[in-house]
Scaffold this motif. Structure first.
Motif, PDB file in Angstrom:
ATOM      1  N   GLU A  31       0.848  -1.076   0.002  1.00  0.00           N
ATOM      2  CA  GLU A  31      -0.011  -0.046   0.048  1.00  0.00           C
ATOM      3  C   GLU A  31       0.866   1.200  -0.082  1.00  0.00           C
ATOM      4  O   GLU A  31       1.625   1.302   0.877  1.00  0.00           O
ATOM      5  N   GLY A  54     -13.599  12.135   2.016  1.00  0.00           N
ATOM      6  CA  GLY A  54     -15.224  12.171   1.907  1.00  0.00           C
ATOM      7  C   GLY A  54     -15.943  11.183   2.404  1.00  0.00           C
ATOM      8  O   GLY A  54     -15.531  10.113   2.764  1.00  0.00           O
ATOM      9  N   ARG A 280     -19.751  20.910  -0.370  1.00  0.00           N
ATOM     10  CA  ARG A 280     -20.713  20.359   1.084  1.00  0.00           C
ATOM     11  C   ARG A 280     -19.780  20.585   2.292  1.00  0.00           C
ATOM     12  O   ARG A 280     -18.538  20.540   2.171  1.00  0.00           O
ATOM     13  N   GLY A 341     -11.442  -3.196  -8.476  1.00  0.00           N
ATOM     14  CA  GLY A 341     -11.455  -2.095  -7.537  1.00  0.00           C
ATOM     15  C   GLY A 341     -11.751  -0.699  -8.482  1.00  0.00           C
ATOM     16  O   GLY A 341     -11.777  -0.835  -9.757  1.00  0.00           O
TER      17      GLY A 341
HETATM   18  P1  FAD Z   1      -9.235   2.620  -2.995  1.00  0.00           P
HETATM   19  O1  FAD Z   1     -10.048   2.934  -1.603  1.00  0.00           O
HETATM   20  O2  FAD Z   1      -8.918   3.979  -3.605  1.00  0.00           O
HETATM   21  O3  FAD Z   1      -8.083   1.737  -2.633  1.00  0.00           O
HETATM   22  C1  FAD Z   1      -7.116   1.684  -3.639  1.00  0.00           C
HETATM   23  C2  FAD Z   1      -5.813   1.659  -2.782  1.00  0.00           C
HETATM   24  O4  FAD Z   1      -4.725   1.240  -3.686  1.00  0.00           O
HETATM   25  C3  FAD Z   1      -5.540   2.893  -2.100  1.00  0.00           C
HETATM   26  O5  FAD Z   1      -5.132   2.806  -0.641  1.00  0.00           O
HETATM   27  C4  FAD Z   1      -4.314   3.365  -2.861  1.00  0.00           C
HETATM   28  O6  FAD Z   1      -3.213   4.220  -2.089  1.00  0.00           O
HETATM   29  C5  FAD Z   1      -3.523   2.024  -3.239  1.00  0.00           C
HETATM   30  N1  FAD Z   1      -2.517   2.230  -4.462  1.00  0.00           N
HETATM   31  C6  FAD Z   1      -3.008   2.757  -5.509  1.00  0.00           C
HETATM   32  N2  FAD Z   1      -1.664   2.591  -6.480  1.00  0.00           N
HETATM   33  C7  FAD Z   1      -0.808   1.852  -5.585  1.00  0.00           C
HETATM   34  C8  FAD Z   1       0.301   1.500  -5.742  1.00  0.00           C
HETATM   35  N3  FAD Z   1       0.965   1.671  -7.060  1.00  0.00           N
HETATM   36  N4  FAD Z   1       1.134   1.048  -4.949  1.00  0.00           N
HETATM   37  C9  FAD Z   1       0.515   0.492  -3.940  1.00  0.00           C
HETATM   38  N5  FAD Z   1      -0.722   0.908  -3.425  1.00  0.00           N
HETATM   39  C10 FAD Z   1      -1.313   1.691  -4.491  1.00  0.00           C
HETATM   40  N6  FAD Z   1     -19.472   4.482  -1.610  1.00  0.00           N
HETATM   41  C11 FAD Z   1     -20.475   4.111  -0.834  1.00  0.00           C
HETATM   42  O7  FAD Z   1     -21.032   3.060  -0.883  1.00  0.00           O
HETATM   43  N7  FAD Z   1     -20.985   5.044   0.087  1.00  0.00           N
HETATM   44  C12 FAD Z   1     -20.815   6.463   0.068  1.00  0.00           C
HETATM   45  O8  FAD Z   1     -21.053   7.225   0.812  1.00  0.00           O
HETATM   46  C13 FAD Z   1     -19.467   6.752  -0.811  1.00  0.00           C
HETATM   47  N8  FAD Z   1     -19.025   7.928  -0.643  1.00  0.00           N
HETATM   48  C14 FAD Z   1     -17.897   8.370  -1.540  1.00  0.00           C
HETATM   49  C15 FAD Z   1     -17.397   9.491  -1.312  1.00  0.00           C
HETATM   50  C16 FAD Z   1     -16.425  10.103  -2.386  1.00  0.00           C
HETATM   51  C17 FAD Z   1     -15.906  11.421  -2.189  1.00  0.00           C
HETATM   52  C18 FAD Z   1     -15.875   9.222  -3.274  1.00  0.00           C
HETATM   53  C19 FAD Z   1     -14.802   9.593  -4.157  1.00  0.00           C
HETATM   54  C20 FAD Z   1     -16.394   7.730  -3.213  1.00  0.00           C
HETATM   55  C21 FAD Z   1     -17.400   7.496  -2.311  1.00  0.00           C
HETATM   56  N9  FAD Z   1     -17.855   5.940  -2.306  1.00  0.00           N
HETATM   57  C22 FAD Z   1     -18.753   5.732  -1.691  1.00  0.00           C
HETATM   58  C23 FAD Z   1     -17.119   4.860  -3.037  1.00  0.00           C
HETATM   59  C24 FAD Z   1     -16.098   4.483  -2.138  1.00  0.00           C
HETATM   60  O9  FAD Z   1     -15.097   5.302  -2.209  1.00  0.00           O
HETATM   61  C25 FAD Z   1     -15.378   3.151  -3.138  1.00  0.00           C
HETATM   62  O10 FAD Z   1     -16.411   2.274  -3.228  1.00  0.00           O
HETATM   63  C26 FAD Z   1     -14.287   2.303  -2.310  1.00  0.00           C
HETATM   64  O11 FAD Z   1     -13.541   3.339  -1.560  1.00  0.00           O
HETATM   65  C27 FAD Z   1     -13.570   1.813  -3.553  1.00  0.00           C
HETATM   66  O12 FAD Z   1     -12.163   0.775  -2.880  1.00  0.00           O
HETATM   67  P2  FAD Z   1     -11.220   0.528  -3.755  1.00  0.00           P
HETATM   68  O13 FAD Z   1     -10.449  -0.489  -3.004  1.00  0.00           O
HETATM   69  O14 FAD Z   1     -11.510  -0.142  -5.232  1.00  0.00           O
HETATM   70  O15 FAD Z   1     -10.366   1.707  -3.927  1.00  0.00           O
END
Ligand code: FAD
Length: 366
Positions: A31, A54, A280, A341
């Motif tokens: 990470e 957020g 917001r 993701g």
């Molecule tokens: P991420 O959480 O982005 O995780 C990806 C991880 O990979 C990160 O920690 C990043 O640092 C890491 N990474 C990337 N590249 C590398 C690399 N090269 N080497 C090592 N690590 C790396 N969903 C809801 O259900 N309800 C809500 O109210 C809601 N509100 C939201 C509000 C906002 C402003 C946003 C933007 C999204 C919201 N979402 C909400 C959606 C929610 O954030 C996502 O569904 C979720 O976070 C996605 O998870 P993920 O693991 O795919 O991505």
């Protein structure tokens, strides 16, 4: 049993890691940030769980997913009922009978429907040419002018007349006095915060987490040590931006700890006038019915995204959709890597959809 490398300790990577570890695989997560949980990361400030990237409200109609998350956290009864502030006037969201009553003094659903119809009549047989016409054709001029126009312009950084109609396919309009934002069967916030929930997922002897580790800084070594890679970073970066970067919208968060017990009386207040620069203000303690002496507020400012900045919302216009497809086609040759993701698949997904996706991904390694 396999040695599996997961890139990213967000919700996607953490659910996959948990499932693989349960099935006896050895999992290493790298990470690049200094914390787990990705964008759902919460940090305790003055006893309040602050959503650092957020506001996140968990909601789903999928009973299997709802049961799944209960293993890692107990959820409270928070129901999202945002308020819109337009030049000091307050309106309930989503658009419902409370909103219509405040706008026009109407009392019955028929009166509200008649008012909306009257305000969109001039667009009845016209194909909407832009987002402004699309919004007016769905909800009429008053709601558009006060509650949609300024907010959407701030979100996208350009006037609604210059935005494509497809961004708003439908707008939730409810002819009942119901302020609950989501239609889902289940919703709530994990008690103790999302970070604790992810910690519980990753608490397994088969899982090692390496923070502050960028996959691309050690790609060759990491790839050599793994039987398979699950990649939840940016798909265009994985392929060295061969077809150019995929575009995103970004956000800037301004967090403030204040000596006031209750500042705005609601967790989420949207500022819908374009003269206010943020979209917001979140008052985090209301997500957990907090009674602390202080409060933490976060202002959310939409930003143009440039490579290197935090990427939040994919811009799914035609150009970027085509570009993503080109990258996605390349993944078919990478049989040792699974992409997933929100960044790996360049798609906005709610948390329940991400969990669904992660469980599906993990099943391939049973
Ligand atoms: P991420 O959480 O982005 O995780 C990806 C991880 O990979 C990160 O920690 C990043 O640092 C890491 N990474 C990337 N590249 C590398 C690399 N090269 N080497 C090592 N690590 C790396 N969903 C809801 O259900 N309800 C809500 O109210 C809601 N509100 C939201 C509000 C906002 C402003 C946003 C933007 C999204 C919201 N979402 C909400 C959606 C929610 O954030 C996502 O569904 C979720 O976070 C996605 O998870 P993920 O693991 O795919 O991505």
């Amino acid at each position: 049993m396999m040695n599996i490398l997961i890139v990213g300790a967000g919700l996607f990577g953490s659910v996959v890691a948990h499932e693989l570890a349960q099935n006896g695989h050895h999992v290493t997560i790298v990470e690049k940030r200094d914390h787990i949980a990705g964008n759902i990361y919460t940090k305790e400030i003055a006893g309040i769980q602050v959503h650092q990237y957020g506001a996140h409200i968990f909601h789903t109609s999928n009973q299997e997913i709802w049961k799944y998350v209960q293993q890692f956290a107990e959820f409270n009864r928070y129901t999202n009922m945002p308020i819109a502030n337009y030049r000091g006037e307050l309106y309930n969201l989503p658009f419902n009978m409370n909103t219509f009553n405040r706008l026009w003094g109407v009392v019955t659903p028929d009166e509200a429907k008649a008012k909306i119809d009257e305000q969109r009549a001039h667009l009845r047989n016209k194909k909407p040419a832009n987002l402004e016409e699309q919004a007016i054709s769905l909800v009429g001029t008053d709601i558009y002018e006060r509650l949609i126009k300024g907010y959407t312009q701030k979100q996208w950084g350009r006037p609604c007349t210059q935005l494509p109609a497809f961004i708003i396919r439908r707008l939730p309009v409810r002819f009942t006095y119901d302020n609950n934002y989501f239609d889902d069967l289940y919703q709530g916030i994990p008690i103790g915060g999302y970070t604790k929930m992810i910690e519980n997922m990753l608490d397994h002897s088969n899982i090692t987490v390496e923070l502050n580790t960028d996959f691309f800084a050690q790609k060759a070594e990491l790839e050599a040590a793994a039987d398979h890679i699950i990649f939840s970073g940016m798909i265009d970066q994985y392929f060295n931006y061969r077809y150019g970067p995929l575009a995103y919208r970004s956000l800037r968060f301004e967090h403030d700890l204040v000596d006031c017990e209750n500042v705005q009386g609601n967790a989420v207040v949207n500022y819908t006038d374009s003269s206010v620069p943020y979209t917001r203000i979140i008052e985090h303690k209301h997500f957990e019915f907090g009674t602390q002496r202080q409060s933490v507020l976060t202002k959310e400012y939409p930003l143009e995204w440039t490579p290197g900045q935090e990427a939040y919302y994919p811009v799914n216009d035609q150009e970027n959709t085509v570009r993503f497809k080109q990258y996605f086609d390349l993944t078919k040759e990478q049989t040792h890597v699974t992409f997933g993701g929100r960044l790996g698949l360049y798609r906005y997904c709610d948390m329940d959809q991400i969990i669904h996706q992660a469980l599906h991904c993990a099943r391939k390694f049973k």
